[in-house]
Design a protein around this motif. Sequence first.
Motif, PDB file in Angstrom:
ATOM      1  N   GLU A  17     -27.951 -20.767  -4.627  1.00 46.57           N
ATOM      2  CA  GLU A  17     -27.213 -21.227  -5.806  1.00 46.57           C
ATOM      3  C   GLU A  17     -28.007 -20.969  -7.081  1.00 46.57           C
ATOM      4  N   GLU A  18     -29.315 -21.199  -7.047  1.00 42.93           N
ATOM      5  CA  GLU A  18     -30.160 -20.946  -8.211  1.00 42.93           C
ATOM      6  C   GLU A  18     -30.180 -19.453  -8.563  1.00 42.93           C
ATOM      7  N   THR A  21     -26.826 -18.508 -10.121  1.00 38.64           N
ATOM      8  CA  THR A  21     -26.764 -19.035 -11.481  1.00 38.64           C
ATOM      9  C   THR A  21     -27.571 -18.155 -12.435  1.00 38.64           C
ATOM     10  N   GLN A  22     -28.751 -17.729 -11.991  1.00 35.13           N
ATOM     11  CA  GLN A  22     -29.604 -16.883 -12.818  1.00 35.13           C
ATOM     12  C   GLN A  22     -28.937 -15.530 -13.072  1.00 35.13           C
TER      13      GLN A  22
END
Length: 200
Positions: A17-18, A21-22
């Motif tokens: 997820e990170e 998002t990035q």
Amino acid sequence: MPPKRNLNTGMSAAQIEEMVTQRVAEAVANTEAGRAANAANERRPEVANVQQRCNYKAFMGCKPQSFSGTKGPVGLIRWLEKLESVFKISECTGNDRVKFASCTLLDGDLTWWNSFAKSVGIDVAYNTPWEEFKKLMINEYCPRNEIQRLETELWNLKLQGMDISGYTNRFLELALMCPTMVTPEYKRVERYIWGLSENI
């Protein structure tokens, strides 16, 4: 309980997820930067138009056909079609089309153009919209009586012997000049078949 790991990547759901998002943030930033650059070019039209304008050398490099009006309405339509193809290839804008096209006129057609340019002024003549220029040429070289003659020829066109290629070429030329006789498509097909011999 430890975070679940994805078996294919070895990453946890939080790590995935990170990363997503990035990457989305990077894509949004790139898009915004592109929009800002486009907006800057729109505020400075001279920068945007430099890339879009073609020059006479590029136009002539595409070897446009000359026009002398000796091949009648079909010759005119073919010349206009060829010019439009050259305009696309050389990326010629509407502003230069008439100017460049007028340089391909020969003999009596050049005299006609010079007379027109003299009557309205050369700058006005060169700034004539392309569609208007085409209408002027069609009005000059495709008078209604000539179109009526072509319509009569199309109406009576029949295959001679076994020259299907010659019949098809002449049919297509006449259909181009007499679109109302072959529109919609089923009329074109019917008219073409009507001119074939019974054994075909």
